[in-house]
Design a protein around this motif. Structure first.
Motif, mmCIF file in Angstrom:
data_model
loop_
_atom_site.group_PDB
_atom_site.id
_atom_site.type_symbol
_atom_site.label_atom_id
_atom_site.label_comp_id
_atom_site.label_asym_id
_atom_site.label_seq_id
_atom_site.Cartn_x
_atom_site.Cartn_y
_atom_site.Cartn_z
ATOM 1 N N GLU A 1 0.820 -1.210 0.000
ATOM 2 C CA GLU A 1 0.000 0.000 0.000
ATOM 3 C C GLU A 1 0.856 1.262 0.000
ATOM 4 O O GLU A 1 0.420 2.313 -0.458
ATOM 5 N N ALA A 2 2.091 1.173 0.485
ATOM 6 C CA ALA A 2 2.994 2.327 0.478
ATOM 7 C C ALA A 2 3.430 2.675 -0.942
ATOM 8 O O ALA A 2 3.941 3.762 -1.184
ATOM 9 N N PHE A 3 3.220 1.744 -1.869
ATOM 10 C CA PHE A 3 3.641 1.948 -3.249
ATOM 11 C C PHE A 3 2.465 1.938 -4.220
ATOM 12 O O PHE A 3 2.644 1.636 -5.392
ATOM 13 N N GLU A 4 1.271 2.242 -3.739
ATOM 14 C CA GLU A 4 0.113 2.235 -4.635
ATOM 15 C C GLU A 4 0.256 3.327 -5.687
ATOM 16 O O GLU A 4 0.471 4.495 -5.361
ATOM 17 N N ILE A 5 0.146 2.916 -6.943
ATOM 18 C CA ILE A 5 0.253 3.837 -8.067
ATOM 19 C C ILE A 5 -0.928 3.568 -8.987
ATOM 20 O O ILE A 5 -1.104 2.446 -9.451
ATOM 21 N N SER A 6 -1.728 4.594 -9.219
ATOM 22 C CA SER A 6 -2.861 4.408 -10.123
ATOM 23 C C SER A 6 -2.376 4.412 -11.571
ATOM 24 O O SER A 6 -1.307 4.951 -11.893
ATOM 25 N N TYR A 7 -3.153 3.798 -12.420
ATOM 26 C CA TYR A 7 -2.830 3.762 -13.846
ATOM 27 C C TYR A 7 -2.716 5.189 -14.388
ATOM 28 O O TYR A 7 -1.792 5.510 -15.124
ATOM 29 N N PHE B 1 9.416 -2.082 -7.808
ATOM 30 C CA PHE B 1 9.373 -1.452 -9.120
ATOM 31 C C PHE B 1 8.091 -1.785 -9.861
ATOM 32 O O PHE B 1 7.379 -2.717 -9.508
ATOM 33 N N VAL B 2 7.800 -0.977 -10.862
ATOM 34 C CA VAL B 2 6.718 -1.261 -11.801
ATOM 35 C C VAL B 2 7.378 -1.610 -13.127
ATOM 36 O O VAL B 2 8.509 -1.219 -13.394
ATOM 37 N N SER B 3 6.666 -2.358 -13.934
ATOM 38 C CA SER B 3 7.243 -2.827 -15.177
ATOM 39 C C SER B 3 6.249 -2.637 -16.316
ATOM 40 O O SER B 3 5.051 -2.803 -16.135
ATOM 41 N N SER B 4 6.777 -2.288 -17.476
ATOM 42 C CA SER B 4 5.944 -2.208 -18.683
ATOM 43 C C SER B 4 6.622 -3.015 -19.777
ATOM 44 O O SER B 4 7.842 -3.178 -19.781
ATOM 45 N N ALA B 5 5.833 -3.528 -20.695
ATOM 46 C CA ALA B 5 6.347 -4.374 -21.773
ATOM 47 C C ALA B 5 5.979 -3.775 -23.121
ATOM 48 O O ALA B 5 4.838 -3.342 -23.336
ATOM 49 N N CYS B 6 6.926 -3.768 -24.035
ATOM 50 C CA CYS B 6 6.672 -3.313 -25.402
ATOM 51 C C CYS B 6 5.637 -4.244 -26.035
ATOM 52 O O CYS B 6 5.771 -5.470 -25.969
ATOM 53 N N ALA C 1 9.626 2.106 -8.056
ATOM 54 C CA ALA C 1 8.340 2.548 -7.519
ATOM 55 C C ALA C 1 8.484 3.738 -6.576
ATOM 56 O O ALA C 1 7.636 4.631 -6.570
ATOM 57 N N LYS C 2 9.563 3.781 -5.792
ATOM 58 C CA LYS C 2 9.746 4.902 -4.858
ATOM 59 C C LYS C 2 9.890 6.222 -5.606
ATOM 60 O O LYS C 2 9.405 7.246 -5.160
ATOM 61 N N ARG C 3 10.565 6.199 -6.751
ATOM 62 C CA ARG C 3 10.728 7.429 -7.537
ATOM 63 C C ARG C 3 9.387 7.876 -8.114
ATOM 64 O O ARG C 3 9.081 9.066 -8.141
ATOM 65 N N VAL C 4 8.599 6.916 -8.583
ATOM 66 C CA VAL C 4 7.287 7.249 -9.144
ATOM 67 C C VAL C 4 6.381 7.807 -8.056
ATOM 68 O O VAL C 4 5.739 8.851 -8.239
ATOM 69 N N VAL C 5 6.334 7.144 -6.897
ATOM 70 C CA VAL C 5 5.489 7.591 -5.775
ATOM 71 C C VAL C 5 5.915 8.981 -5.310
ATOM 72 O O VAL C 5 5.074 9.840 -5.043
ATOM 73 N N ALA C 6 7.224 9.225 -5.229
ATOM 74 C CA ALA C 6 7.715 10.540 -4.794
ATOM 75 C C ALA C 6 7.303 11.622 -5.793
ATOM 76 O O ALA C 6 6.878 12.715 -5.397
ATOM 77 N N TRP C 7 7.403 11.331 -7.088
ATOM 78 C CA TRP C 7 7.019 12.313 -8.104
ATOM 79 C C TRP C 7 5.523 12.616 -8.018
ATOM 80 O O TRP C 7 5.109 13.777 -8.106
ATOM 81 N N ILE C 8 4.706 11.586 -7.803
ATOM 82 C CA ILE C 8 3.258 11.782 -7.695
ATOM 83 C C ILE C 8 2.940 12.682 -6.499
ATOM 84 O O ILE C 8 2.105 13.588 -6.589
ATOM 85 N N ALA C 9 3.623 12.461 -5.372
ATOM 86 C CA ALA C 9 3.397 13.289 -4.176
ATOM 87 C C ALA C 9 3.784 14.740 -4.432
ATOM 88 O O ALA C 9 3.127 15.668 -3.952
ATOM 89 N N LYS D 1 -4.968 0.008 -9.972
ATOM 90 C CA LYS D 1 -3.633 0.140 -9.366
ATOM 91 C C LYS D 1 -2.641 -0.740 -10.117
ATOM 92 O O LYS D 1 -2.958 -1.846 -10.536
ATOM 93 N N LEU D 2 -1.395 -0.255 -10.234
ATOM 94 C CA LEU D 2 -0.359 -1.020 -10.926
ATOM 95 C C LEU D 2 0.168 -2.142 -10.057
ATOM 96 O O LEU D 2 0.162 -2.056 -8.832
ATOM 97 N N THR D 3 0.652 -3.200 -10.686
ATOM 98 C CA THR D 3 1.332 -4.279 -9.979
ATOM 99 C C THR D 3 2.695 -3.770 -9.528
ATOM 100 O O THR D 3 3.426 -3.169 -10.304
ATOM 101 N N ILE D 4 3.019 -4.013 -8.261
ATOM 102 C CA ILE D 4 4.326 -3.638 -7.724
ATOM 103 C C ILE D 4 5.125 -4.933 -7.568
ATOM 104 O O ILE D 4 4.695 -5.868 -6.904
ATOM 105 N N TYR D 5 6.287 -4.973 -8.201
ATOM 106 C CA TYR D 5 7.166 -6.134 -8.116
ATOM 107 C C TYR D 5 8.272 -5.851 -7.098
ATOM 108 O O TYR D 5 8.578 -4.705 -6.808
ATOM 109 N N LYS D 6 8.883 -6.926 -6.606
ATOM 110 C CA LYS D 6 10.007 -6.806 -5.678
ATOM 111 C C LYS D 6 11.214 -7.477 -6.322
ATOM 112 O O LYS D 6 11.207 -8.674 -6.557
ATOM 113 N N MET D 7 12.254 -6.685 -6.585
ATOM 114 C CA MET D 7 13.505 -7.233 -7.097
ATOM 115 C C MET D 7 14.422 -7.444 -5.896
ATOM 116 O O MET D 7 14.910 -6.482 -5.304
#
Length: 106
Positions: free
Chosen positions: A13-19, A75-80, A91-99, A58-64
């Motif tokens: 939930e700390a990394f929830e990112i909407s589409y 992280f979030v991932s997209s595929a061509c 994901a932390k960079r995306v969440v920080a930018w959204i905030a 909400k986007l899928t959050i993966y753990k590397m």
């Protein structure tokens, strides 16, 4: 610990990112949509949902996991859509930018 690392306990939930927020992030940061691997501009697919059933809000959050197994990077991932090449974003960079860039109220 740097702010790019997370402890073993994972609170997705700390990394929830909407589409919609992810699209805003991508539009603000990516100057082109063509795949850097194949050069095609056929769009990108992004996984949604963190449970057994996919959701579209909400986007899928993966753990590397790191090699030592004690830490991981969310992280979030997209595929061509043409070649399947993956693009991963911290994901932390995306969440920080959204905030820092809340969606403008209408």
């Amino acid at each position: 610990m740097t702010d790019d690392k997370s402890q073993v306990v994972f609170d997705h939930e700390a990394f929830e990112i909407s589409y919609e927020d992810m699209l805003r992030f991508m539009n603000a940061h990516f100057t082109q949509t063509a795949c850097p691997q194949c050069g095609e501009d056929k769009g990108w697919s992004i996984d949604t949902g963190n449970g057994p059933e996919p959701t579209h809000d909400k986007l899928t959050i993966y753990k590397m996991e790191y090699a030592n197994g004690d830490m991981f990077r969310p992280f979030v991932s997209s595929a061509c859509n043409y070649c399947g090449s993956l693009r991963q974003m911290a994901a932390k960079r995306v969440v920080a930018w959204i905030a820092e860039n809340p969606e403008a109220s209408e």
